[in-house]
Design a protein around this motif. Structure first.
Motif, mmCIF file in Angstrom:
data_model
loop_
_atom_site.group_PDB
_atom_site.id
_atom_site.type_symbol
_atom_site.label_atom_id
_atom_site.label_comp_id
_atom_site.label_asym_id
_atom_site.label_seq_id
_atom_site.Cartn_x
_atom_site.Cartn_y
_atom_site.Cartn_z
ATOM 1 N N GLU A 158 18.239 -14.690 8.060
ATOM 2 C CA GLU A 158 17.341 -14.175 7.024
ATOM 3 C C GLU A 158 17.951 -13.020 6.236
ATOM 4 N N ILE A 159 19.225 -12.727 6.449
ATOM 5 C CA ILE A 159 19.848 -11.606 5.746
ATOM 6 C C ILE A 159 19.693 -11.758 4.236
ATOM 7 N N ALA A 160 19.939 -12.957 3.722
ATOM 8 C CA ALA A 160 19.842 -13.176 2.276
ATOM 9 C C ALA A 160 18.433 -12.897 1.763
ATOM 10 N N ASP A 161 17.421 -13.312 2.517
ATOM 11 C CA ASP A 161 16.035 -13.090 2.095
ATOM 12 C C ASP A 161 15.711 -11.603 2.027
ATOM 13 N N PHE A 162 16.217 -10.834 2.991
ATOM 14 C CA PHE A 162 15.964 -9.395 2.971
ATOM 15 C C PHE A 162 16.704 -8.730 1.813
ATOM 16 N N LEU A 163 17.929 -9.165 1.534
ATOM 17 C CA LEU A 163 18.665 -8.604 0.409
ATOM 18 C C LEU A 163 17.921 -8.857 -0.900
ATOM 19 N N LYS A 164 17.322 -10.032 -1.046
ATOM 20 C CA LYS A 164 16.601 -10.368 -2.275
ATOM 21 C C LYS A 164 15.382 -9.472 -2.491
ATOM 22 N N LEU A 165 14.820 -8.913 -1.410
ATOM 23 C CA LEU A 165 13.673 -8.017 -1.551
ATOM 24 C C LEU A 165 14.010 -6.789 -2.395
ATOM 25 N N ALA A 193 0.827 -1.209 0.000
ATOM 26 C CA ALA A 193 0.000 0.000 0.000
ATOM 27 C C ALA A 193 0.858 1.254 0.000
ATOM 28 N N ALA A 194 1.935 1.241 0.768
ATOM 29 C CA ALA A 194 2.822 2.405 0.826
ATOM 30 C C ALA A 194 3.448 2.686 -0.534
ATOM 31 N N LEU A 195 3.854 1.633 -1.236
ATOM 32 C CA LEU A 195 4.392 1.799 -2.582
ATOM 33 C C LEU A 195 3.313 2.284 -3.541
ATOM 34 N N ARG A 196 2.127 1.765 -3.395
ATOM 35 C CA ARG A 196 1.032 2.090 -4.318
ATOM 36 C C ARG A 196 0.617 3.553 -4.226
ATOM 37 N N VAL A 197 0.569 4.113 -3.009
ATOM 38 C CA VAL A 197 0.106 5.497 -2.863
ATOM 39 C C VAL A 197 1.222 6.510 -3.131
ATOM 40 N N GLY A 198 2.449 6.039 -3.326
ATOM 41 C CA GLY A 198 3.525 6.939 -3.717
ATOM 42 C C GLY A 198 4.369 7.495 -2.592
ATOM 43 N N LEU A 199 4.345 6.864 -1.404
ATOM 44 C CA LEU A 199 5.284 7.278 -0.360
ATOM 45 C C LEU A 199 6.690 6.910 -0.820
ATOM 46 N N ASP A 200 7.629 7.844 -0.664
ATOM 47 C CA ASP A 200 8.942 7.628 -1.249
ATOM 48 C C ASP A 200 10.016 8.326 -0.409
ATOM 49 N N PRO A 201 10.974 7.550 0.100
ATOM 50 C CA PRO A 201 11.112 6.116 -0.086
ATOM 51 C C PRO A 201 10.289 5.323 0.921
ATOM 52 N N VAL A 202 10.132 4.038 0.623
ATOM 53 C CA VAL A 202 9.590 3.083 1.585
ATOM 54 C C VAL A 202 10.779 2.304 2.134
ATOM 55 N N LYS A 203 11.022 2.458 3.438
ATOM 56 C CA LYS A 203 12.158 1.811 4.076
ATOM 57 C C LYS A 203 11.667 0.711 5.018
ATOM 58 N N LEU A 204 12.353 -0.404 5.008
ATOM 59 C CA LEU A 204 12.067 -1.502 5.933
ATOM 60 C C LEU A 204 13.167 -1.543 6.980
ATOM 61 N N ASN A 205 12.798 -1.397 8.248
ATOM 62 C CA ASN A 205 13.760 -1.414 9.350
ATOM 63 C C ASN A 205 13.896 -2.833 9.892
ATOM 64 N N VAL A 206 15.094 -3.373 9.805
ATOM 65 C CA VAL A 206 15.354 -4.743 10.261
ATOM 66 C C VAL A 206 16.388 -4.689 11.379
ATOM 67 N N VAL A 207 15.968 -4.899 12.614
ATOM 68 C CA VAL A 207 16.913 -4.986 13.724
ATOM 69 C C VAL A 207 17.482 -6.401 13.733
ATOM 70 N N LEU A 208 18.774 -6.511 13.486
ATOM 71 C CA LEU A 208 19.399 -7.830 13.456
ATOM 72 C C LEU A 208 19.731 -8.285 14.875
ATOM 73 N N VAL A 209 19.232 -9.447 15.233
ATOM 74 C CA VAL A 209 19.453 -9.994 16.568
ATOM 75 C C VAL A 209 20.103 -11.373 16.407
ATOM 76 N N LYS A 210 21.264 -11.519 16.987
ATOM 77 C CA LYS A 210 22.029 -12.753 16.847
ATOM 78 C C LYS A 210 21.231 -13.954 17.347
ATOM 79 N N GLY A 211 21.176 -14.985 16.515
ATOM 80 C CA GLY A 211 20.474 -16.201 16.895
ATOM 81 C C GLY A 211 18.969 -16.116 16.763
ATOM 82 N N VAL A 212 18.459 -14.969 16.283
ATOM 83 C CA VAL A 212 17.016 -14.792 16.125
ATOM 84 C C VAL A 212 16.631 -14.651 14.653
ATOM 85 N N ASN A 213 17.237 -13.681 13.965
ATOM 86 C CA ASN A 213 16.868 -13.469 12.565
ATOM 87 C C ASN A 213 18.068 -13.281 11.646
ATOM 88 N N ASP A 214 19.271 -13.552 12.147
ATOM 89 C CA ASP A 214 20.460 -13.329 11.323
ATOM 90 C C ASP A 214 20.575 -14.328 10.175
#
Length: 334
Positions: A172-179, A149-170
């Motif tokens: 998934e770095i590759a998946d976020f880069l692919k986005l 929705a944010a992209l559709r209505v023209g908000l610019d930029p759309v930023k995704l904040n990813v707090v990296l936590v060791k042993g929790v979501n580290d």
């Protein structure tokens, strides 16, 4: 010519982050405890008209950019009206919002029409069950719909904040880069910070962001510096060669950016904080309506701003020279 807010270290300030509520509909593990949070009564929170008056005075002192945060700012029913109030202030050029995205899909168009220019959406996992665990109940499908929705209505930029936590979501770095490969997104990896946590707890979860660049290299993805990201702030921005979007690294601990800090903070209960990490606060409500008194208060707050936050030092055995903040991130506005 408008006055410029310059501190004793020569840093010019043109940016205010405003927490519009200390409440949140989620209980992210790095931000809030699952239970026991005590929130301010509504009457203690600044009203929209009071926030407008503070920003009006700040605009006359050189503030040009505003970011609305929380807690979760979309819990405020009058948020579109507040955005419109701020957008109408002479000198204010840019209004951003940081949100967890749960309620954004249905409100993105109204906020854009009110004058919102850009948005940051917190998204710490792309895996449904893991996201639910990190946020203690959040529905990732609603957040992903809000990104669309944010992209559709023209908000610019759309930023995704990813707090990296060791042993929790580290992992998934590759998946976020692919986005970023085929969407106009800026994925921002943020170091886990020692705000409201014990030193031992913080150290066990901390992950230096060099791991992101190492992951890109391991994926065989050539990376180049990216310029021209609106609201760049403290991020080091990169682009995978040929990608539509970008990614950024924010190092508040390992490589803090205090020397370039251009921001003040206003808490939901009406305190100017010159620095995120230290406890210095200056209450503004009694000065609202008296522009000279409010300007003097703002100048006092700026004069108290330290040269750096010493976040890493504060968590070391040597300690720090100032008193760290006792508020949690959700109470400050991040």
């Amino acid at each position: 010519m408008a006055e410029q807010l310059t501190d004793k270290h020569g840093r010019k300030h043109d940016y205010i982050r405003i927490s519009v509520t200390d409440r949140c509909n989620l209980r992210c593990v790095y931000c809030m405890p699952e239970e026991g949070m005590e929130f301010e009564p509504e009457e203690k929170l600044l009203r929209a008209a009071e926030i407008r008056e503070v920003v009006r005075v700040l605009a006359g002192m050189g503030i040009r950019k505003v970011r609305l945060t929380g807690g979760e700012p979309l819990l405020r029913k009058d948020l579109p009206e507040l955005v419109a109030m701020l957008a109408a202030i002479p000198g204010i050029e840019d209004i951003g919002l940081t949100t967890n995205g749960i309620f954004l899909e249905k409100k993105a168009e109204a906020l854009k029409q009110a004058g919102l220019t850009r948005i940051n959406i917190s998204l710490d996992s792309l895996r449904e069950e893991r996201f639910r665990l990190i946020t203690r109940g959040g529905d990732i499908r609603r957040v992903l719909a809000s990104v669309d929705a944010a992209l559709r209505v023209g908000l610019d930029p759309v930023k995704l904040n990813v707090v990296l936590v060791k042993g929790v979501n580290d992992d998934e770095i590759a998946d976020f880069l692919k986005l970023t490969l085929d969407r106009w997104l800026n994925v921002r990896f943020i170091e886990y910070m020692p705000i409201g946590h014990s030193g031992k707890d913080w150290r066990s979860r901390y992950l230096p962001l060099e791991q992101v660049l190492r992951q890109a290299e391991a994926m065989g993805l050539p990376v180049e510096a990216a310029e021209g990201i609106t609201g760049n702030g403290p991020a080091e921005n990169y682009r995978i060669q040929g990608a539509e979007g970008t990614f950024g690294l924010i190092h508040p601990v390992s490589d803090h950016f205090c020397q370039a800090c251009n921001r003040l903070r206003l808490t939901a209960d009406g305190y100017i904080k010159p620095c995120l990490y230290w406890s210095d606060e200056f209450h503004v409500r009694d000065s609202i309506g008296n522009d000279e008194a409010l300007r003097n208060l703002i100048k006092r707050a700026l004069a108290a701003k330290p040269e750096n936050h010493e976040m890493a030092l504060a968590m070391s055995d040597t300690g720090a020279s100032h008193t760290p903040t006792v508020r949690r991130m959700s109470q400050i506005g991040g």
